[in-house]
Design a protein around this motif. Structure first.
Motif, mmCIF file in Angstrom:
data_model
loop_
_atom_site.group_PDB
_atom_site.id
_atom_site.type_symbol
_atom_site.label_atom_id
_atom_site.label_comp_id
_atom_site.label_asym_id
_atom_site.label_seq_id
_atom_site.Cartn_x
_atom_site.Cartn_y
_atom_site.Cartn_z
ATOM 1 N N LEU A 320 1.766 2.219 -2.327
ATOM 2 C CA LEU A 320 2.066 1.248 -3.378
ATOM 3 C C LEU A 320 1.607 -0.151 -2.964
ATOM 4 O O LEU A 320 1.030 -0.893 -3.772
ATOM 5 C CB LEU A 320 3.582 1.266 -3.663
ATOM 6 C CG LEU A 320 4.089 0.387 -4.777
ATOM 7 C CD1 LEU A 320 3.416 0.762 -6.101
ATOM 8 C CD2 LEU A 320 5.600 0.519 -4.936
ATOM 9 N N ASN A 321 1.838 -0.495 -1.697
ATOM 10 C CA ASN A 321 1.509 -1.847 -1.228
ATOM 11 C C ASN A 321 0.039 -2.190 -1.399
ATOM 12 O O ASN A 321 -0.318 -3.360 -1.547
ATOM 13 C CB ASN A 321 1.920 -2.008 0.243
ATOM 14 C CG ASN A 321 3.398 -2.363 0.354
ATOM 15 O OD1 ASN A 321 4.036 -2.704 -0.655
ATOM 16 N ND2 ASN A 321 3.939 -2.276 1.550
ATOM 17 N N ARG A 322 -0.832 -1.177 -1.403
ATOM 18 C CA ARG A 322 -2.267 -1.455 -1.560
ATOM 19 C C ARG A 322 -2.557 -2.110 -2.911
ATOM 20 O O ARG A 322 -3.607 -2.706 -3.103
ATOM 21 C CB ARG A 322 -3.064 -0.146 -1.428
ATOM 22 C CG ARG A 322 -3.098 0.343 0.021
ATOM 23 C CD ARG A 322 -3.577 1.758 0.167
ATOM 24 N NE ARG A 322 -4.766 2.027 -0.598
ATOM 25 C CZ ARG A 322 -5.114 3.242 -1.012
ATOM 26 N NH1 ARG A 322 -4.353 4.266 -0.715
ATOM 27 N NH2 ARG A 322 -6.207 3.423 -1.695
ATOM 28 N N TYR A 323 -1.606 -2.003 -3.843
ATOM 29 C CA TYR A 323 -1.820 -2.549 -5.197
ATOM 30 C C TYR A 323 -0.967 -3.783 -5.490
ATOM 31 O O TYR A 323 -1.028 -4.321 -6.579
ATOM 32 C CB TYR A 323 -1.520 -1.461 -6.244
ATOM 33 C CG TYR A 323 -2.561 -0.364 -6.220
ATOM 34 C CD1 TYR A 323 -3.627 -0.378 -7.109
ATOM 35 C CD2 TYR A 323 -2.500 0.667 -5.285
ATOM 36 C CE1 TYR A 323 -4.600 0.602 -7.075
ATOM 37 C CE2 TYR A 323 -3.468 1.653 -5.238
ATOM 38 C CZ TYR A 323 -4.514 1.613 -6.137
ATOM 39 O OH TYR A 323 -5.483 2.580 -6.088
ATOM 40 N N LEU A 324 -0.142 -4.200 -4.524
ATOM 41 C CA LEU A 324 0.823 -5.262 -4.815
ATOM 42 C C LEU A 324 0.449 -6.606 -4.206
ATOM 43 O O LEU A 324 -0.175 -6.666 -3.136
ATOM 44 C CB LEU A 324 2.214 -4.864 -4.299
ATOM 45 C CG LEU A 324 2.812 -3.572 -4.868
ATOM 46 C CD1 LEU A 324 4.250 -3.415 -4.415
ATOM 47 C CD2 LEU A 324 2.733 -3.546 -6.387
ATOM 48 N N ALA A 325 0.877 -7.682 -4.896
ATOM 49 C CA ALA A 325 0.616 -9.027 -4.391
ATOM 50 C C ALA A 325 1.508 -9.313 -3.182
ATOM 51 O O ALA A 325 1.088 -9.917 -2.205
ATOM 52 C CB ALA A 325 0.895 -10.041 -5.497
ATOM 53 N N ARG A 326 2.757 -8.884 -3.275
ATOM 54 C CA ARG A 326 3.726 -9.131 -2.187
ATOM 55 C C ARG A 326 4.187 -7.780 -1.672
ATOM 56 O O ARG A 326 4.839 -7.024 -2.417
ATOM 57 C CB ARG A 326 4.914 -9.912 -2.756
ATOM 58 C CG ARG A 326 5.752 -10.628 -1.729
ATOM 59 C CD ARG A 326 6.494 -11.812 -2.338
ATOM 60 N NE ARG A 326 7.090 -11.518 -3.628
ATOM 61 C CZ ARG A 326 8.378 -11.212 -3.824
ATOM 62 N NH1 ARG A 326 9.198 -11.142 -2.808
ATOM 63 N NH2 ARG A 326 8.844 -10.975 -5.024
ATOM 64 N N PRO A 327 3.814 -7.426 -0.419
ATOM 65 C CA PRO A 327 4.128 -6.070 0.030
ATOM 66 C C PRO A 327 5.626 -5.796 0.103
ATOM 67 O O PRO A 327 6.410 -6.684 0.404
ATOM 68 C CB PRO A 327 3.494 -5.988 1.423
ATOM 69 C CG PRO A 327 3.045 -7.337 1.770
ATOM 70 C CD PRO A 327 3.125 -8.233 0.582
ATOM 71 N N LEU A 328 5.995 -4.563 -0.192
ATOM 72 C CA LEU A 328 7.383 -4.143 -0.067
ATOM 73 C C LEU A 328 7.600 -3.598 1.333
ATOM 74 O O LEU A 328 6.652 -3.148 1.983
ATOM 75 C CB LEU A 328 7.675 -3.047 -1.099
ATOM 76 C CG LEU A 328 7.557 -3.470 -2.568
ATOM 77 C CD1 LEU A 328 7.531 -2.256 -3.477
ATOM 78 C CD2 LEU A 328 8.715 -4.385 -2.934
#
Ligand SMILES: Cc1cc2nc3c(=O)[nH]c(=O)nc-3n(C[C@H](O)[C@H](O)[C@H](O)COP(=O)(O)OP(=O)(O)OC[C@H]3O[C@@H](n4cnc5c(N)ncnc54)[C@H](O)[C@@H]3O)c2cc1C
Length: 550
Positions: A320-328
């Motif tokens: 998911l993080n590969r697509y997010l502005a702020r990593p979870l």
């Protein structure tokens, strides 16, 4: 539903036309269809209703865009028909219980114009196959609009997104709504009752199931003219009981999900991550105040534990993080769950990711056992229709037409989207509680809240900040055969999915109410709370979280 003691005595007294083994989506769907067609039907569930795959789904009512992609790549008409049928069933499922299922918009982020074109054509095809069952048309969003709708997306290289429609639902409550509807139609259901053997007549046909009552440890015999095996991932076990040495038909695939707070990743639409490292898709979906992320897909066996493992949680966060502005981060996880997909092993050389999610109604001719294998939640009704047609043919009865296409489920009658406002006015509960009850019980929320008229204390929340109230525990025990703390927190109220920590803190209160309702001794109550607490601590540890930290 009847209470367990009454149900047990009815089941022992009567003979039935049909005995359905398994109380997940498939079993509940078959039982309802059969009862509505006039067959005297009993459903026997080994543990709690919906305790296995049917409460562990990604909660999508969908045709499956991934399966459509496979159909095209592999020029596989089988996959295409599965998608087409599921899209038709999607609409029926949404219409029959609108308080539990609704349309949702999914966004596919695109990072080049060729990708945009590819997904645009793919989703148009998905719309076209849906035909008159389309929920709403797919559309293209510019980069700016995509980021406005989904601010969590990483803007680097993003050129826009394609949005398409599918459905979302509350799986365990949908399962319970099917059982309430079945009971209203006159059917008998029993949980914590395991089929452990069969008796046959002189011709080798099944005539009785031997059932172990898990609560009293007694055995009972259930007589019926036909037996449906709707035990999902466990179906090979029942097939083996009916015909020793029959050989396996199922392959199992484990899927894990995690839930994160919405403020970690605010979005109004769902996100489809189109390419994971292992060439699959995963979803990040707003679900009852949380972001639900899933799923993994790995071949498994019945011996493996279906719990979220730390490496699975890490995998989902990484993809998911590969697509997010702020990593979870993994530490933001509030809860999780895992299940086993029961897949029909049509082609042993294929990985479980590639197996078609189609179903099969198998009739084992020597014993007469009818097994409903494979399928998915979205197609539970069509699977039941096929199975009950088969039952009627075998019982040499005229085949009565199936009526479940237009049969509204219990809780739908009189429900409308602003029904929660009536609950606020009539019972004086806070809006969050009214909304929660309206979504979970539909119009039957009034039955839950009627309990508070004599006992206003039942309006108290299960845990600090939770919209669930004590009346749900009483209702669960009296009307839904809940017999444990987990039955209440995992499948009746859903608090365990919202937060492991909150569910754990609610356990002592739920224990007090259940003890009163079910006549537990103080020792039994203490043990039930300890057992549940230990279970949650273990789930947290296995997912790589520290049980003490919330
Ligand atoms: C990770 C995951 C994600 C999924 N996501 C989706 C999705 O988004 N949309 C969708 O449409 N589908 C989805 N599915 C598929 C869907 O959840 C399953 O196909 C469906 O729930 C299967 O229902 P079932 O009733 O056949 O099996 P189950 O729900 O597993 O029920 C079988 C029941 O049989 C009982 N049983 C076993 N042995 C006995 C016995 N001896 N006596 C009596 N009872 C017995 C068990 O206790 C169990 O309750 C997903 C599945 C998984 C695992």
């Amino acid at each position: 539903m009847k209470n367990r003691v009454e149900a047990l005595s009815e089941i022992e007294k009567q003979g039935f036309d049909l005995c359905v083994i398994g109380g997940g989506a498939t079993g509940a769907g078959c039982a309802l269809d059969a009862q509505l067609r006039g067959l005297r039907t009993v459903l026997i569930e080994a543990e709690d209703f919906a305790c296995a795959s049917s409460s562990s789904s990604t909660k999508l009512v969908h045709g499956g865009v991934r399966y459509l992609q496979q159909a095209i790549y592999e020029r596989d008409p089988g996959q295409y028909h599965v998608v087409k049928r599921a899209l038709r069933e999607r609409k029926i499922m949404l219409d029959n219980a609108p308080f539990l299922a609704h349309p949702l918009e999914f966004m596919v982020p695109c990072f080049s114009w060729s990708e945009t074109g590819y997904y645009r054509i793919g989703m148009k095809l998905y719309d076209w196959i849906s035909g008159r069952n389309m929920l709403f048309r797919s559309r293209h969003f510019s980069k700016g609009e995509s980021l406005r709708r989904m601010p969590i997306l990483n803007p680097d290289r993003l050129v826009g997104s394609i949005a398409y429609a599918d459905g979302q639902f509350d799986d365990s409550r949908y399962n319970l709504a099917l059982l309430h509807t079945f009971a209203k139609a006159g059917g008998e259901a029993l949980n914590y009752a395991r089929v452990v053997g069969f008796m046959k007549n002189g011709k080798g046909q099944l005539i009785q199931a031997r059932v172990h009552d898990g609560l009293s440890s007694h055995y009972l015999n259930v007589r019926a003219g036909a037996f449906i095996n709707a035990t999902g991932p466990f179906a090979d076990g029942i097939r083996e009981l009916a015909k020793p040495g029959i050989g396996r038909r199922l392959r199992l695939s484990k899927g894990s999900h995690i839930l994160l707070p919405m403020d970690a990743a605010t979005c109004q639409d769902a996100l489809l991550v189109p390419k994971t490292d292992d060439g699959r898709v995963i979803f990040a979906i707003p679900w009852l105040g949380r972001l639900l992320v899933g799923t993994t897909d790995e071949e498994t066996t019945l011996q493996d534990e279906t719990v979220v493992k730390e490496e699975e949680a890490k995998y989902l966060i990484k993809q998911l993080n590969r697509y997010l502005a702020r990593p979870l981060s993994k530490n933001q996880i509030v809860s999780g769950f895992a299940g086993m997909r029961p897949l029909v092993a049509s082609d042993i050389s294929r990985g479980t990711k590639e197996l078609i999610r189609d179903h099969e109604v198998e009739v084992e001719s020597s014993s007469g056992l009818i097994s409903v294998l494979g399928g998915k939640w979205t197609t539970y009704r069509a699977m039941a229709e096929d199975a009950i047609d088969t039952v009627m043919q075998r019982l040499t009865m005229p085949v009565v037409r199936c009526s479940t296409k237009n049969h509204r489920l219990a809780g739908s009658e009189g429900w409308k989207p602003n029904f929660w406002e009536e609950l606020v006015q009539e019972y004086g509960v806070p809006p969050a509680t009214a909304w929660h009850l309206s979504q979970k019980f539909g119009a039957a929320a009034k039955e839950v809240l009627e309990l508070t008229k004599d006992n206003p204390g039942l309006k108290d929340p299960l845990a600090v900040g939770s919209p669930s109230v004590l009346a749900e525990v009483v209702y669960g025990a009296r009307q839904e055969m809940a017999t444990s703390i987990e039955d209440i927190l995992a499948r009746r109220t859903g608090l365990q999915l919202f937060s492991w920590m909150q569910a754990r803190s609610a356990a002592p209160t739920v224990g007090v109410v259940l003890a009163r309702e079910l006549g537990w001794s103080s020792n039994q109550q203490k043990e039930a709370v300890e057992e549940y607490t230990d279970k949650i601590n273990r789930l947290m540890r296995l997912a790589g979280l520290r049980p003490g930290i919330g």
